[in-house]
Design a protein around this motif. Structure first.
Motif, PDB file in Angstrom:
ATOM      1  N   LEU A  23     -40.406  -0.152 -36.345  1.00 38.83           N
ATOM      2  CA  LEU A  23     -40.849  -1.534 -36.431  1.00 38.83           C
ATOM      3  C   LEU A  23     -39.245  -2.363 -36.457  1.00 38.83           C
ATOM      4  O   LEU A  23     -39.361  -3.649 -36.045  1.00 38.83           O
ATOM      5  N   GLY A  24     -38.408  -2.076 -37.169  1.00 37.94           N
ATOM      6  CA  GLY A  24     -37.254  -2.665 -37.296  1.00 37.94           C
ATOM      7  C   GLY A  24     -36.054  -1.956 -37.606  1.00 37.94           C
ATOM      8  O   GLY A  24     -36.076  -0.447 -37.177  1.00 37.94           O
ATOM      9  N   ASP A  25     -35.133  -2.399 -38.623  1.00 41.98           N
ATOM     10  CA  ASP A  25     -34.108  -1.405 -38.958  1.00 41.98           C
ATOM     11  C   ASP A  25     -33.706  -1.766 -40.706  1.00 41.98           C
ATOM     12  O   ASP A  25     -34.402  -2.363 -41.095  1.00 41.98           O
ATOM     13  N   SER A  26     -32.648  -1.548 -41.045  1.00 43.39           N
ATOM     14  CA  SER A  26     -32.038  -1.676 -42.342  1.00 43.39           C
ATOM     15  C   SER A  26     -33.005  -1.134 -43.457  1.00 43.39           C
ATOM     16  O   SER A  26     -33.581  -1.701 -44.329  1.00 43.39           O
ATOM     17  N   VAL A  27     -33.891   0.062 -43.043  1.00 43.19           N
ATOM     18  CA  VAL A  27     -34.895   0.614 -43.755  1.00 43.19           C
ATOM     19  C   VAL A  27     -34.428   1.298 -44.864  1.00 43.19           C
ATOM     20  O   VAL A  27     -33.561   2.141 -44.917  1.00 43.19           O
ATOM     21  N   VAL A  28     -34.855   0.658 -46.211  1.00 44.22           N
ATOM     22  CA  VAL A  28     -34.094   1.763 -47.457  1.00 44.22           C
ATOM     23  C   VAL A  28     -35.417   1.647 -48.169  1.00 44.22           C
ATOM     24  O   VAL A  28     -36.105   0.638 -48.612  1.00 44.22           O
ATOM     25  N   ILE A  29     -35.877   2.806 -48.771  1.00 38.23           N
ATOM     26  CA  ILE A  29     -36.981   3.265 -49.353  1.00 38.23           C
ATOM     27  C   ILE A  29     -36.506   3.886 -50.749  1.00 38.23           C
ATOM     28  O   ILE A  29     -35.924   4.781 -50.721  1.00 38.23           O
ATOM     29  N   VAL A  30     -36.524   3.477 -52.028  1.00 41.05           N
ATOM     30  CA  VAL A  30     -36.253   4.099 -52.965  1.00 41.05           C
ATOM     31  C   VAL A  30     -37.462   4.236 -54.087  1.00 41.05           C
ATOM     32  O   VAL A  30     -38.160   3.329 -54.082  1.00 41.05           O
ATOM     33  N   GLY A  31     -37.454   5.334 -54.864  1.00 37.33           N
ATOM     34  CA  GLY A  31     -38.789   5.535 -55.675  1.00 37.33           C
ATOM     35  C   GLY A  31     -38.497   5.821 -57.093  1.00 37.33           C
ATOM     36  O   GLY A  31     -37.224   6.173 -57.387  1.00 37.33           O
ATOM     37  N   SER A  32     -39.458   5.532 -58.085  1.00 37.47           N
ATOM     38  CA  SER A  32     -39.383   6.301 -59.451  1.00 37.47           C
ATOM     39  C   SER A  32     -38.951   7.411 -59.457  1.00 37.47           C
ATOM     40  O   SER A  32     -39.473   8.347 -58.553  1.00 37.47           O
ATOM     41  N   ARG A  33     -38.541   7.899 -60.519  1.00 36.49           N
ATOM     42  CA  ARG A  33     -38.049   9.209 -60.832  1.00 36.49           C
ATOM     43  C   ARG A  33     -39.019  10.167 -61.129  1.00 36.49           C
ATOM     44  O   ARG A  33     -39.074  11.342 -61.140  1.00 36.49           O
ATOM     45  N   ALA A  34     -40.261   9.687 -61.679  1.00 40.71           N
ATOM     46  CA  ALA A  34     -41.375  10.488 -61.921  1.00 40.71           C
ATOM     47  C   ALA A  34     -42.639   9.824 -61.731  1.00 40.71           C
ATOM     48  O   ALA A  34     -42.629   8.422 -61.500  1.00 40.71           O
ATOM     49  N   PRO A  35     -43.777  10.607 -61.412  1.00 35.85           N
ATOM     50  CA  PRO A  35     -45.128   9.866 -61.207  1.00 35.85           C
ATOM     51  C   PRO A  35     -45.475   8.937 -62.316  1.00 35.85           C
ATOM     52  O   PRO A  35     -45.322   9.496 -63.592  1.00 35.85           O
ATOM     53  N   HIS A  36     -46.036   7.935 -62.115  1.00 36.59           N
ATOM     54  CA  HIS A  36     -46.678   6.929 -63.215  1.00 36.59           C
ATOM     55  C   HIS A  36     -47.972   7.259 -63.682  1.00 36.59           C
ATOM     56  O   HIS A  36     -48.386   6.705 -64.414  1.00 36.59           O
ATOM     57  N   ASP A  37     -48.624   8.200 -63.105  1.00 38.24           N
ATOM     58  CA  ASP A  37     -49.951   8.698 -63.561  1.00 38.24           C
ATOM     59  C   ASP A  37     -50.412   9.965 -63.041  1.00 38.24           C
ATOM     60  O   ASP A  37     -49.777  10.594 -62.210  1.00 38.24           O
ATOM     61  N   ASP A  38     -51.585  10.464 -63.307  1.00 38.48           N
ATOM     62  CA  ASP A  38     -51.830  11.763 -63.021  1.00 38.48           C
ATOM     63  C   ASP A  38     -52.001  11.952 -61.532  1.00 38.48           C
ATOM     64  O   ASP A  38     -52.256  13.154 -61.226  1.00 38.48           O
ATOM     65  N   SER A  39     -52.416  10.878 -60.790  1.00 38.03           N
ATOM     66  CA  SER A  39     -52.711  11.333 -59.275  1.00 38.03           C
ATOM     67  C   SER A  39     -51.208  11.532 -58.639  1.00 38.03           C
ATOM     68  O   SER A  39     -51.498  11.971 -57.510  1.00 38.03           O
ATOM     69  N   GLY A  40     -50.355  11.494 -59.126  1.00 40.00           N
ATOM     70  CA  GLY A  40     -49.251  12.073 -58.647  1.00 40.00           C
ATOM     71  C   GLY A  40     -48.114  10.967 -57.932  1.00 40.00           C
ATOM     72  O   GLY A  40     -47.254  11.059 -57.137  1.00 40.00           O
ATOM     73  N   ARG A  41     -48.787   9.692 -57.951  1.00 38.62           N
ATOM     74  CA  ARG A  41     -48.101   8.503 -57.337  1.00 38.62           C
ATOM     75  C   ARG A  41     -46.983   7.982 -57.752  1.00 38.62           C
ATOM     76  O   ARG A  41     -46.945   7.994 -59.251  1.00 38.62           O
ATOM     77  N   LYS A  42     -46.030   7.742 -57.087  1.00 33.41           N
ATOM     78  CA  LYS A  42     -44.579   7.169 -57.635  1.00 33.41           C
ATOM     79  C   LYS A  42     -44.717   5.587 -57.212  1.00 33.41           C
ATOM     80  O   LYS A  42     -45.492   5.249 -56.290  1.00 33.41           O
TER      81      LYS A  42
END
Length: 533
Positions: A269-288
């Motif tokens: 769709l575009g450029d300058s794509v940067v995705i950063v995530g938390s260091r650990a899941p924030h709930d039991d579902s494994g989502r960050k």
């Protein structure tokens, strides 16, 4: 108080980075960025000439290091900073800085950091930032961080000060070389602004350890002022970015495995794509929690890619050139997708068509009967996304222009409806509505098996046997957090009259500066809905 005599570095510098040094580093780095951000922003031509690189890095750093427990050691301080930076990161450069802080947090797990651990942390920071960028480019902060990390590793046997100084000096040399690596910089006659800001941050650590700043970043800025005292002319952006009008950022809650597909789609769709995530899941579902950044033209599509993969919030959209002429507007309609049938008539009165989102056919029927060629869809229920996705895909193939805005509650949808501007261009209308929705927190107070519960986005805000006490606790929480406007939906007849009256009196007495509005809704089964903005 008399000034103390200057001592040689070897006699006064700290042998390790501890919590006190880390705090001094943050303070000195923030001060240095604040003092030079205007000069650094002026250099900003890549990935887009938007003159905000140092400003974004400064804002991210300040937010990351604020409200911190003074008793925390190095690991606790970095955990705190990494979490706050992820959520607060602004712009391409801010997101990269947030990922670097997370890299340090992963590596610096003891209360004292020596030269080898410093080098390891800088390497982790550089590698993490590189991995977050979909299309890394030579001659940017990524290249300079890589150079600094290598220099630190080579000097790590010489002591901490020598290691940090080697990293800072190598970074400055690498910044000076960026115009030879990136044509956009060479054409403008500047060095990379993000890389220069990063070098200032490293030099601040030298000072925090007790040494004198290497001064490489300041020398580069002085050279720039002497060579070209006037602001640089904007240049054509690399990688086709001149065709992308918007910077889009949002927070996304999703599992790790969803990110690679998102990165690929956003790169389409575009450029300058940067995705950063938390260091650990924030709930039991494994989502960050991920901070997602992209430059694109189709704001709605970029947001929908996140919706397809999880929960989207804190949407922010910036138009690079506000002077662009608005697009010719076609007839535009709004459709609110919600399961709360008690609100259908009320939403209609607010100017929205309504769909329950029960099937793609039902949504598509509402689109076909909307009378608009441009459609803005507000959806407050993630369980409706699958049907909505199918309907939107079909409608687009039929020539409709559609943007989907995820709202975590119907109160966010109502707030978004309130700022609809039929005279604005489609993209500007979408931006205004998305940002308004993100700035509103919706709370529902309703009866349940345990008595009464105030709930917001799946979080229990207050709970108890007395509905007035529950409602009052919710009001106090958001008014106390600085909400300027509280909007209430209450049953139009009976059911909550006593609560409404008592709550209104409480607001007038306790929060007289907070603006309120009360709207009656026929058939409402909840005690009340509240939107806090």
């Amino acid at each position: 108080m008399a000034d103390k005599p200057e001592l040689p570095d070897a006699d006064r510098n700290a042998a390790a980075i501890d919590a006190d040094v880390l705090r001094r580093w943050a303070d000195r780095a923030s001060t240095a960025l604040a003092a030079r951000r205007g000069e650094i922003d002026e250099l900003n031509v890549f990935p887009v000439a938007d003159s905000d690189t140092a400003t974004n890095m400064h804002a991210t750093l300040v937010e990351a290091t604020s409200d911190c427990d003074p008793g925390l050691g190095v690991p606790g301080l970095l955990d705190h900073a990494a979490g706050r930076a992820l959520v607060a990161a602004r712009g391409n450069s801010g997101v990269i800085l947030a990922q670097m802080i997370a890299g340090l947090a992963d590596a610096w797990t003891t209360d004292t950091v020596g030269p080898q651990q410093f080098a390891t942390g800088l390497r982790r920071a550089a590698d993490s930032a590189m991995a977050a960028v979909a299309q890394p480019t030579a001659g940017t902060i990524l290249t300079v961080a890589e150079t600094a990390a290598t220099a630190a590793a080579n000097a790590s046997s010489l002591g901490l000060m020598s290691t940090v100084r080697a990293a800072a000096e190598s970074a400055a040399d690498a910044v000076a070389a960026t115009p030879q690596q990136l044509p956009a910089l060479a054409r403008a006659g500047v060095v990379d602004s993000g890389a220069l800001a990063f070098t200032l941050i490293l030099e601040a650590l030298v000072e925090a350890l007790g040494g004198s700043s290497p001064g490489g970043a300041s020398a580069l800025l002085q050279d720039r002022q002497e060579a070209r005292p006037t602001p640089v002319e904007p240049v054509v952006r690399e990688s086709g970015s001149e065709t992308f009008e918007y910077e889009i950022q949002y927070l996304l809650e999703t599992p790790d495995e969803a990110i690679e597909g998102l990165r690929t789609r956003l790169s389409d769709l575009g450029d300058s794509v940067v995705i950063v995530g938390s260091r650990a899941p924030h709930d039991d579902s494994g989502r960050k929690t991920f901070n997602v950044h992209v430059h694109a033209n189709d704001v709605g599509a970029a947001i929908e890619e996140g919706i397809d993969r999880g929960r989207v919030r804190r949407i922010a959209v910036t138009r690079f050139d506000d002077a662009l002429a608005p697009a010719v507007r076609r007839d535009r309609s709004t459709i609110t997708v919600t399961r709360d049938s008690a609100l259908f008539s009320f939403l209609g009165e607010q100017g929205s068509l309504v769909s329950d989102g029960s099937s793609a056919e039902e949504v598509l029927s509402v689109i076909h009967h909307s009378g608009g060629a441009e459609i803005i869809v507000l959806v407050d229920d993630p369980s409706r996304h699958d049907a909505l996705r199918v309907a939107v895909r079909i409608a687009r193939s039929e020539g409709y222009r559609i943007a989907v805005i995820p709202t975590l509650s119907v109160m966010q949808s109502i707030a978004s409806l309130a700022v609809a501007d039929p005279e604005a261009s489609f993209d500007d209308d979408v931006i205004a509505r998305a940002e308004t929705a993100s700035a509103c927190t919706g709370v529902t107070v309703a009866a349940d098996a345990d008595g009464y519960t105030a709930e917001s986005g799946g979080e229990i805000v207050a709970q108890g046997p007395d509905p007035l006490a529950v409602a009052r606790e919710a009001v106090d929480r958001y008014a106390g957090d600085g909400a300027e406007l509280l909007t209430f939906l209450t049953p139009a007849r009976g059911g909550a009259d006593d609560i409404v009256g008592a709550l209104s009196d409480h607001l007038a007495e306790t929060w007289p500066e907070t603006e309120t509005q009360w709207l009656g809704v026929h058939g409402l089964t909840a005690i009340l809905y509240m939107g806090a903005e």
